[in-house]
Write a protein that holds these residues in place. Structure first.
Motif, PDB file in Angstrom:
ATOM      1  N   ILE A 110       4.311  -3.309   7.146  1.00 33.08           N
ATOM      2  CA  ILE A 110       3.382  -2.756   6.594  1.00 33.08           C
ATOM      3  C   ILE A 110       2.064  -3.967   6.924  1.00 33.08           C
ATOM      4  CG2 ILE A 110       3.943  -1.699   5.163  1.00 33.08           C
ATOM      5  CD1 ILE A 110       3.055  -3.248   2.691  1.00 33.08           C
ATOM      6  N   PHE A 111       1.203  -4.071   7.452  1.00 30.47           N
ATOM      7  CA  PHE A 111      -0.294  -4.674   7.878  1.00 30.47           C
ATOM      8  C   PHE A 111      -1.639  -4.290   7.553  1.00 30.47           C
ATOM      9  CE2 PHE A 111       1.774  -3.152  11.398  1.00 30.47           C
ATOM     10  CZ  PHE A 111       0.780  -2.474  12.174  1.00 30.47           C
ATOM     11  N   ASP A 112      -2.771  -4.926   7.613  1.00 29.81           N
ATOM     12  CA  ASP A 112      -3.822  -3.601   6.805  1.00 29.81           C
ATOM     13  C   ASP A 112      -5.005  -5.431   7.696  1.00 29.81           C
ATOM     14  OD1 ASP A 112      -2.734  -5.788   5.484  1.00 29.81           O
ATOM     15  OD2 ASP A 112      -4.042  -4.222   3.677  1.00 29.81           O
ATOM     16  N   GLU A 113      -5.659  -4.424   7.600  1.00 33.96           N
ATOM     17  CA  GLU A 113      -7.322  -5.711   8.395  1.00 33.96           C
ATOM     18  C   GLU A 113      -7.850  -6.340   7.137  1.00 33.96           C
ATOM     19  OE1 GLU A 113     -10.089  -4.490  11.091  1.00 33.96           O
ATOM     20  OE2 GLU A 113     -11.924  -5.384  10.004  1.00 33.96           O
ATOM     21  N   ALA A 169      -5.867 -15.121  11.562  1.00 36.23           N
ATOM     22  CA  ALA A 169      -6.639 -15.023  11.241  1.00 36.23           C
ATOM     23  C   ALA A 169      -7.537 -14.572  12.821  1.00 36.23           C
ATOM     24  CB  ALA A 169      -7.092 -16.241  11.521  1.00 36.23           C
ATOM     25  N   ASP A 170      -6.240 -14.048  13.607  1.00 36.34           N
ATOM     26  CA  ASP A 170      -6.831 -13.817  15.179  1.00 36.34           C
ATOM     27  C   ASP A 170      -7.299 -13.012  15.911  1.00 36.34           C
ATOM     28  OD1 ASP A 170      -7.362 -15.557  17.082  1.00 36.34           O
ATOM     29  OD2 ASP A 170      -5.244 -15.481  17.992  1.00 36.34           O
ATOM     30  N   THR A 171      -5.816 -12.240  15.040  1.00 36.93           N
ATOM     31  CA  THR A 171      -6.316 -10.630  15.815  1.00 36.93           C
ATOM     32  C   THR A 171      -6.645  -9.268  14.909  1.00 36.93           C
ATOM     33  OG1 THR A 171      -4.028  -9.913  16.229  1.00 36.93           O
ATOM     34  CG2 THR A 171      -5.352 -10.593  17.801  1.00 36.93           C
ATOM     35  N   SER A 207       1.929  -1.543  18.737  1.00 39.23           N
ATOM     36  CA  SER A 207       2.091  -3.456  19.775  1.00 39.23           C
ATOM     37  C   SER A 207       1.227  -4.113  18.386  1.00 39.23           C
ATOM     38  CB  SER A 207       0.771  -2.380  20.856  1.00 39.23           C
ATOM     39  OG  SER A 207      -0.440  -2.781  20.176  1.00 39.23           O
ATOM     40  N   SER A 208       1.281  -3.744  17.097  1.00 40.68           N
ATOM     41  CA  SER A 208       1.006  -4.401  16.263  1.00 40.68           C
ATOM     42  C   SER A 208       2.412  -5.019  15.662  1.00 40.68           C
ATOM     43  CB  SER A 208      -0.307  -4.207  15.318  1.00 40.68           C
ATOM     44  OG  SER A 208      -1.909  -4.286  15.276  1.00 40.68           O
ATOM     45  N   ARG A 209       2.518  -3.818  15.287  1.00 47.49           N
ATOM     46  CA  ARG A 209       4.296  -3.720  14.236  1.00 47.49           C
ATOM     47  C   ARG A 209       5.146  -4.710  15.447  1.00 47.49           C
ATOM     48  NH1 ARG A 209       4.955  -0.690  10.759  1.00 47.49           N
ATOM     49  NH2 ARG A 209       3.631   0.800  11.533  1.00 47.49           N
ATOM     50  N   LYS A 210       4.717  -4.631  16.624  1.00 46.81           N
ATOM     51  CA  LYS A 210       5.873  -6.054  17.703  1.00 46.81           C
ATOM     52  C   LYS A 210       5.705  -7.309  17.502  1.00 46.81           C
ATOM     53  CE  LYS A 210       7.447  -1.826  20.592  1.00 46.81           C
ATOM     54  NZ  LYS A 210       6.325  -1.148  21.718  1.00 46.81           N
ATOM     55  N   LYS A 211       4.048  -7.203  17.371  1.00 45.53           N
ATOM     56  CA  LYS A 211       3.691  -8.850  17.379  1.00 45.53           C
ATOM     57  C   LYS A 211       5.079  -9.493  16.645  1.00 45.53           C
ATOM     58  CE  LYS A 211      -0.292 -11.464  17.396  1.00 45.53           C
ATOM     59  NZ  LYS A 211      -1.364 -11.595  17.455  1.00 45.53           N
ATOM     60  N   TYR A 212       5.104  -9.153  15.614  1.00 47.98           N
ATOM     61  CA  TYR A 212       6.183 -10.016  14.733  1.00 47.98           C
ATOM     62  C   TYR A 212       6.888  -9.564  13.671  1.00 47.98           C
ATOM     63  CZ  TYR A 212       1.382 -12.745  14.269  1.00 47.98           C
ATOM     64  OH  TYR A 212       0.880 -13.690  14.772  1.00 47.98           O
ATOM     65  N   VAL A 249     -14.629 -12.946   8.971  1.00 47.62           N
ATOM     66  CA  VAL A 249     -14.545 -12.933  10.380  1.00 47.62           C
ATOM     67  C   VAL A 249     -13.141 -11.936  10.018  1.00 47.62           C
ATOM     68  CG1 VAL A 249     -12.656 -14.279  11.963  1.00 47.62           C
ATOM     69  CG2 VAL A 249     -15.035 -15.113  11.374  1.00 47.62           C
ATOM     70  N   ARG A 250     -13.289 -11.060  11.062  1.00 47.06           N
ATOM     71  CA  ARG A 250     -11.596  -9.859  11.003  1.00 47.06           C
ATOM     72  C   ARG A 250     -10.598 -10.885  11.059  1.00 47.06           C
ATOM     73  NH1 ARG A 250     -12.816  -5.213  14.472  1.00 47.06           N
ATOM     74  NH2 ARG A 250     -13.722  -7.093  15.364  1.00 47.06           N
ATOM     75  N   GLY A 251      -9.514 -10.296  10.900  1.00 46.54           N
ATOM     76  CA  GLY A 251      -8.207 -11.067  10.617  1.00 46.54           C
ATOM     77  C   GLY A 251      -6.745  -9.181  10.015  1.00 46.54           C
ATOM     78  N   THR A 252      -5.522  -9.976   9.810  1.00 50.37           N
ATOM     79  CA  THR A 252      -4.197  -9.191   9.906  1.00 50.37           C
ATOM     80  C   THR A 252      -3.729  -9.890   8.359  1.00 50.37           C
ATOM     81  OG1 THR A 252      -4.635  -8.580  11.968  1.00 50.37           O
ATOM     82  CG2 THR A 252      -2.807  -7.719  10.511  1.00 50.37           C
ATOM     83  N   ARG A 253      -3.613  -9.142   7.482  1.00 45.77           N
ATOM     84  CA  ARG A 253      -2.230  -9.806   6.724  1.00 45.77           C
ATOM     85  C   ARG A 253      -0.706  -8.449   6.854  1.00 45.77           C
ATOM     86  NH1 ARG A 253      -4.728  -8.759   1.189  1.00 45.77           N
ATOM     87  NH2 ARG A 253      -4.262  -6.914   1.982  1.00 45.77           N
ATOM     88  N   HIS A 254       0.374  -9.412   7.562  1.00 42.53           N
ATOM     89  CA  HIS A 254       1.653  -8.828   7.819  1.00 42.53           C
ATOM     90  C   HIS A 254       2.122  -8.939   6.350  1.00 42.53           C
ATOM     91  CE1 HIS A 254       0.870  -8.342  11.718  1.00 42.53           C
ATOM     92  NE2 HIS A 254       0.339  -9.561  12.120  1.00 42.53           N
ATOM     93  N   GLU A 255       2.700  -8.287   6.138  1.00 39.85           N
ATOM     94  CA  GLU A 255       3.475  -8.302   4.788  1.00 39.85           C
ATOM     95  C   GLU A 255       5.082  -7.640   5.085  1.00 39.85           C
ATOM     96  OE1 GLU A 255       2.055  -7.717   0.757  1.00 39.85           O
ATOM     97  OE2 GLU A 255       0.831  -6.462   1.123  1.00 39.85           O
ATOM     98  N   TYR A 256       6.249  -8.442   4.531  1.00 42.35           N
ATOM     99  CA  TYR A 256       6.987  -7.886   4.452  1.00 42.35           C
ATOM    100  C   TYR A 256       8.091  -7.499   3.235  1.00 42.35           C
ATOM    101  CZ  TYR A 256       6.200  -9.673   9.219  1.00 42.35           C
ATOM    102  OH  TYR A 256       5.505  -9.699  11.015  1.00 42.35           O
TER     103      TYR A 256
END
Length: 330
Positions: free
Chosen positions: A310-313, A275-277, A285-290, A323-330
């Motif tokens: 893969i990730f998207d807003e 929910a943060d970024t 830089s987003s990919r390296k976060k997790y 509120v904008r956030g990110t969904r990461h899918e592995y």
């Protein structure tokens, strides 16, 4: 890490007319704190920048170190205007100067390292118009949008003054009053005595990312009354302060592999929300976060399978606000 004092605006705009008196206040710049103990000190360091290629010694503008009021230290006459304009046929010349910020009195050498904001001054080749000829919009608000950036989790503080110092200084026959129109419970307060607006509590971007208020101004001249309203926007800047979370609480996924699966077959998925970024560019830089990892001692498994990320807003809706956030899918 404390990042220190910061400006709630990236830039300020103001008009300067010929022959306005020395001592005339032009605009007021505010700073917000990172911690309660800080005290803001404002400073002008460099020359005026007239165009990208030229700069000129600043003989006309000064700032009050403790209040952030930018004022004329010397009246700007026609000769000055011709010198500062690219050619004396131009009706106006734009100059730029930087205001620097520090939590202690300035040393000149700090100018490069300190936090700064940009002030654009339009030098107008005419004397200031009579107050009676100005519209309510000109008397109440400058040409810049009332749009501010406030960091989350920081102490409360004053971040804007609605009254224009130059108009207040010159137009004594007019009464100008303001109101800040806002929904109940928003964390902003307007003070009639000082015409200043303050944020009253620490903000949380994960609760609300944007506040849309309205600044209303009433100009009274004798029996005549004029009103004008403009949007007053506050964007909350993110600090990476919320851990990622899993929609169903589990942080591992099992994969069952059958024979004769084709290369590229998806065997298992795991979703993580942040929910943060929002996705940061460059995307690496987003990919390296997790990172997603297959936990195994078997080299064959490591060579045969891989985790793709893969990730998207996405948007969360706490308390009905987006509120904008990110969904990461592995």
């Amino acid at each position: 890490v404390a990042l220190g004092l910061y400006f709630p605006r990236k830039e300020y705009l103001e008009n300067v007319y010929i022959d306005e008196p020395a001592g005339m206040p032009l605009l007021r710049i505010h700073a917000l704190k990172d911690s309660h103990e800080e005290v803001a000190h404002f400073h002008l360091c460099q020359n005026l920048i007239i165009s990208r290629a030229r700069s000129h010694e600043n003989n006309w503008f000064q700032i009050r170190e403790k209040t952030g009021v930018l004022y004329l230290s010397k009246s700007l006459d026609r000769e000055d205007f011709n010198m500062l304009s690219v050619g004396n046929w131009m009706p106006l010349s734009k100059v730029m100067l930087y205001v620097f910020l520090s939590s202690h009195p300035f040393q000149e050498k700090e100018c490069d390292s300190a936090t700064r904001t940009t002030v654009f001054l339009s030098l107008i080749n005419a004397t200031a118009p009579a107050c009676s000829s100005l519209t309510a919009r000109q008397l109440c608000f400058t040409e810049m949008d009332l749009s501010f950036h406030i960091k989350e989790n920081k102490p409360p503080g004053t971040f804007h003054q609605l009254q224009l110092p130059s108009v207040h200084h010159l137009c004594h026959n007019l009464s100008i009053s303001y109101k800040l129109l806002a929904a109940e419970g928003v964390p902003f307060r307007y003070s009639e005595n000082t015409t200043s607006v303050r944020v009253t509590q620490r903000l949380d971007r994960e609760e609300r990312e944007r506040y849309e208020l309205i600044a209303k101004c009433t100009v009274t001249e004798g029996f005549r009354e004029m009103q004008v309203e403009v949007p007053f926007l506050v964007n909350v800047l993110d600090e990476d302060d919320s851990p990622p979370f899993l929609p169903n609480g589990t942080d591992t996924a099992d994969a069952v592999v059958e024979f004769n699966r084709k290369e590229g077959t998806v065997l298992s998925t795991l979703t993580v929300y942040d929910a943060d970024t929002t996705p940061i560019y460059p995307l690496e830089s987003s990919r390296k976060k997790y990172t997603g990892t297959i936990i195994t001692d078997d080299p064959w498994i490591s060579e045969t399978f891989r985790v793709e990320h893969i990730f998207d807003e996405i948007h969360f809706s706490p308390n009905g606000s987006q509120v904008r956030g990110t969904r990461h899918e592995y």
